[in-house]
Design a protein around this motif. Structure first.
Motif, PDB file in Angstrom:
ATOM      1  N   ASN A  28       0.824  -1.211   0.000  1.00 33.48           N
ATOM      2  CA  ASN A  28       0.000   0.000   0.000  1.00 33.48           C
ATOM      3  C   ASN A  28       0.857   1.259   0.000  1.00 33.48           C
ATOM      4  O   ASN A  28       0.574   2.229  -0.716  1.00 33.48           O
ATOM      5  CB  ASN A  28      -0.929   0.019   1.213  1.00 33.48           C
ATOM      6  CG  ASN A  28      -1.881  -1.151   1.239  1.00 33.48           C
ATOM      7  OD1 ASN A  28      -1.528  -2.229   1.709  1.00 33.48           O
ATOM      8  ND2 ASN A  28      -3.087  -0.965   0.747  1.00 33.48           N
ATOM      9  N   PHE A  29       1.901   1.250   0.844  1.00 34.30           N
ATOM     10  CA  PHE A  29       2.802   2.397   0.898  1.00 34.30           C
ATOM     11  C   PHE A  29       3.461   2.623  -0.454  1.00 34.30           C
ATOM     12  O   PHE A  29       3.539   3.764  -0.942  1.00 34.30           O
ATOM     13  CB  PHE A  29       3.875   2.194   1.971  1.00 34.30           C
ATOM     14  CG  PHE A  29       4.884   3.312   2.034  1.00 34.30           C
ATOM     15  CD1 PHE A  29       4.696   4.382   2.889  1.00 34.30           C
ATOM     16  CD2 PHE A  29       6.012   3.306   1.216  1.00 34.30           C
ATOM     17  CE1 PHE A  29       5.613   5.431   2.931  1.00 34.30           C
ATOM     18  CE2 PHE A  29       6.933   4.344   1.250  1.00 34.30           C
ATOM     19  CZ  PHE A  29       6.723   5.407   2.109  1.00 34.30           C
ATOM     20  N   TRP A  30       3.933   1.543  -1.076  1.00 36.77           N
ATOM     21  CA  TRP A  30       4.709   1.695  -2.304  1.00 36.77           C
ATOM     22  C   TRP A  30       3.859   2.055  -3.508  1.00 36.77           C
ATOM     23  O   TRP A  30       4.348   2.679  -4.453  1.00 36.77           O
ATOM     24  CB  TRP A  30       5.568   0.449  -2.531  1.00 36.77           C
ATOM     25  CG  TRP A  30       6.726   0.488  -1.584  1.00 36.77           C
ATOM     26  CD1 TRP A  30       6.840  -0.151  -0.380  1.00 36.77           C
ATOM     27  CD2 TRP A  30       7.891   1.291  -1.727  1.00 36.77           C
ATOM     28  NE1 TRP A  30       8.022   0.193   0.234  1.00 36.77           N
ATOM     29  CE2 TRP A  30       8.688   1.073  -0.567  1.00 36.77           C
ATOM     30  CE3 TRP A  30       8.354   2.155  -2.712  1.00 36.77           C
ATOM     31  CZ2 TRP A  30       9.915   1.706  -0.390  1.00 36.77           C
ATOM     32  CZ3 TRP A  30       9.578   2.786  -2.536  1.00 36.77           C
ATOM     33  CH2 TRP A  30      10.347   2.558  -1.378  1.00 36.77           C
ATOM     34  N   HIS A  31       2.587   1.732  -3.484  1.00 36.80           N
ATOM     35  CA  HIS A  31       1.692   2.224  -4.531  1.00 36.80           C
ATOM     36  C   HIS A  31       1.560   3.742  -4.428  1.00 36.80           C
ATOM     37  O   HIS A  31       1.545   4.449  -5.456  1.00 36.80           O
ATOM     38  CB  HIS A  31       0.326   1.556  -4.417  1.00 36.80           C
ATOM     39  CG  HIS A  31       0.272   0.178  -5.002  1.00 36.80           C
ATOM     40  ND1 HIS A  31       0.393  -0.062  -6.351  1.00 36.80           N
ATOM     41  CD2 HIS A  31       0.133  -1.036  -4.408  1.00 36.80           C
ATOM     42  CE1 HIS A  31       0.326  -1.364  -6.574  1.00 36.80           C
ATOM     43  NE2 HIS A  31       0.168  -1.976  -5.417  1.00 36.80           N
ATOM     44  N   ILE A  32       1.488   4.242  -3.204  1.00 37.48           N
ATOM     45  CA  ILE A  32       1.441   5.685  -2.998  1.00 37.48           C
ATOM     46  C   ILE A  32       2.748   6.330  -3.446  1.00 37.48           C
ATOM     47  O   ILE A  32       2.747   7.364  -4.126  1.00 37.48           O
ATOM     48  CB  ILE A  32       1.146   6.001  -1.512  1.00 37.48           C
ATOM     49  CG1 ILE A  32      -0.281   5.581  -1.151  1.00 37.48           C
ATOM     50  CG2 ILE A  32       1.365   7.490  -1.215  1.00 37.48           C
ATOM     51  CD1 ILE A  32      -0.606   5.662   0.331  1.00 37.48           C
ATOM     52  N   ALA A  33       3.875   5.712  -3.088  1.00 37.83           N
ATOM     53  CA  ALA A  33       5.186   6.236  -3.479  1.00 37.83           C
ATOM     54  C   ALA A  33       5.310   6.339  -4.993  1.00 37.83           C
ATOM     55  O   ALA A  33       5.832   7.327  -5.527  1.00 37.83           O
ATOM     56  CB  ALA A  33       6.297   5.360  -2.903  1.00 37.83           C
ATOM     57  N   ALA A  34       4.819   5.321  -5.686  1.00 36.82           N
ATOM     58  CA  ALA A  34       4.873   5.333  -7.154  1.00 36.82           C
ATOM     59  C   ALA A  34       3.998   6.454  -7.711  1.00 36.82           C
ATOM     60  O   ALA A  34       4.404   7.191  -8.625  1.00 36.82           O
ATOM     61  CB  ALA A  34       4.433   3.985  -7.703  1.00 36.82           C
ATOM     62  N   ASN A  35       2.810   6.604  -7.155  1.00 36.52           N
ATOM     63  CA  ASN A  35       1.878   7.632  -7.634  1.00 36.52           C
ATOM     64  C   ASN A  35       2.375   9.048  -7.356  1.00 36.52           C
ATOM     65  O   ASN A  35       2.046   9.984  -8.096  1.00 36.52           O
ATOM     66  CB  ASN A  35       0.505   7.445  -6.988  1.00 36.52           C
ATOM     67  CG  ASN A  35      -0.211   6.207  -7.491  1.00 36.52           C
ATOM     68  OD1 ASN A  35       0.072   5.727  -8.593  1.00 36.52           O
ATOM     69  ND2 ASN A  35      -1.123   5.674  -6.698  1.00 36.52           N
ATOM     70  N   GLU A  36       3.185   9.203  -6.287  1.00 38.44           N
ATOM     71  CA  GLU A  36       3.688  10.527  -5.915  1.00 38.44           C
ATOM     72  C   GLU A  36       5.000  10.877  -6.613  1.00 38.44           C
ATOM     73  O   GLU A  36       5.577  11.937  -6.364  1.00 38.44           O
ATOM     74  CB  GLU A  36       3.867  10.618  -4.398  1.00 38.44           C
ATOM     75  CG  GLU A  36       2.576  10.543  -3.605  1.00 38.44           C
ATOM     76  CD  GLU A  36       1.638  11.713  -3.835  1.00 38.44           C
ATOM     77  OE1 GLU A  36       2.121  12.780  -4.294  1.00 38.44           O
ATOM     78  OE2 GLU A  36       0.426  11.569  -3.580  1.00 38.44           O
TER      79      GLU A  36
END
Length: 261
Positions: A209-217
């Motif tokens: 979940n964290f890394w999906h956010i990191a990718a999107n940001e």
């Protein structure tokens, strides 16, 4: 290149293997760059003695040992010398003196405690409520904005003890990731805990979940072994899996860190 900038030594009191064994294992594991970043000592203003980091008087020998190995194996591997440091505002001037004195190559930001471990608990065991999540975010953002660190290690460390990735986790993750992207600070895709997770049926970090956010940001990721045993550097499966996972995330990646010296 195959690189790792997150390597510990026995001086932290929770790692095994001699300094040279780590180097030999890294060569055997096909690494081109091996960065040592043991937990930094701190010149505390109190009588507190930490049980997971070297003492200040051990720092010169740490540097000397790694400088010797860097020269001995310079034809086989590029050894970088750094530290994994907290953001302890009260002690940052002392740390800056050590960076300059020893011409340290880089500093990893290991956000384990809020401002000092003399009185604040370890985030990885005690981030089980929203107040602690907020402190984790505050420390992570302040630390990155200090300009001292070359990389934020295990940015999803809070998932070691937080029960479930919820809306509040998503909020603080976005704040952390946006700061890292704005400041162009890589986030470490830390695989040092994967084997433990598999053995115990856990799913802590890397947290999808964290890394999906990191990718999107628009963040940049770098793989970190977080090696506490030299044999970790000889096992290719987790590194290769991390490469594939990052590829599937379509996140920007790097294999090098910007050096201070």
């Amino acid at each position: 290149m195959k690189t790792n900038y997150h390597t510990h030594t026995t001086r932290c009191m929770h790692a095994v293997g001699s300094d040279e064994e780590y180097v030999l294992s890294a060569i055997k594991g096909g690494f081109q760059i091996l960065g040592f970043s043991d937990h930094t000592p701190w010149k505390y203003h109190t009588s507190y003695v930490a049980d997971m980091r070297m003492l200040p008087e051990e720092l010169p020998e740490y540097i000397e040992s790694l400088q010797y190995l860097r020269e001995k194996y310079r034809e086989q591997i590029d050894i970088k010398i750094g530290l994994e440091c907290e953001y302890f505002p009260e002690y940052i001037p002392w740390l800056k003196e050590q960076i300059k004195k020893y011409q340290l190559n880089y500093i990893l930001f290991g956000n384990h405690h809020f401002h000092t471990d003399e009185k604040f608990p370890y985030f990885g065991h005690h981030t089980n409520n929203r107040d602690m999540l907020d402190l984790y975010e505050e420390s992570a953002v302040e630390g990155m904005e200090s300009g001292l660190y070359n990389c934020l290690a295990h940015p999803d460390l809070f998932m070691r003890s937080y029960p479930k990735f919820d809306h509040h986790c998503a909020t603080i993750s976005r704040h952390i990731c946006r700061t890292a992207a704005r400041l162009n600070i890589p986030l470490e895709y830390n695989i040092g805990y994967v084997a433990y997770n598999e053995e115990h049926g856990l799913n802590t970090y890397p947290c999808p979940n964290f890394w999906h956010i990191a990718a999107n940001e628009g963040c940049t990721a770098i793989i970190g072994m977080d090696a506490h045993n030299n044999n970790d550097l000889e096992v290719p499966i987790y590194y290769e899996r991390a490469l594939q996972e990052l590829k599937e995330l379509k996140i920007k990646t790097t294999d090098t860190l910007k050096m201070i010296y």
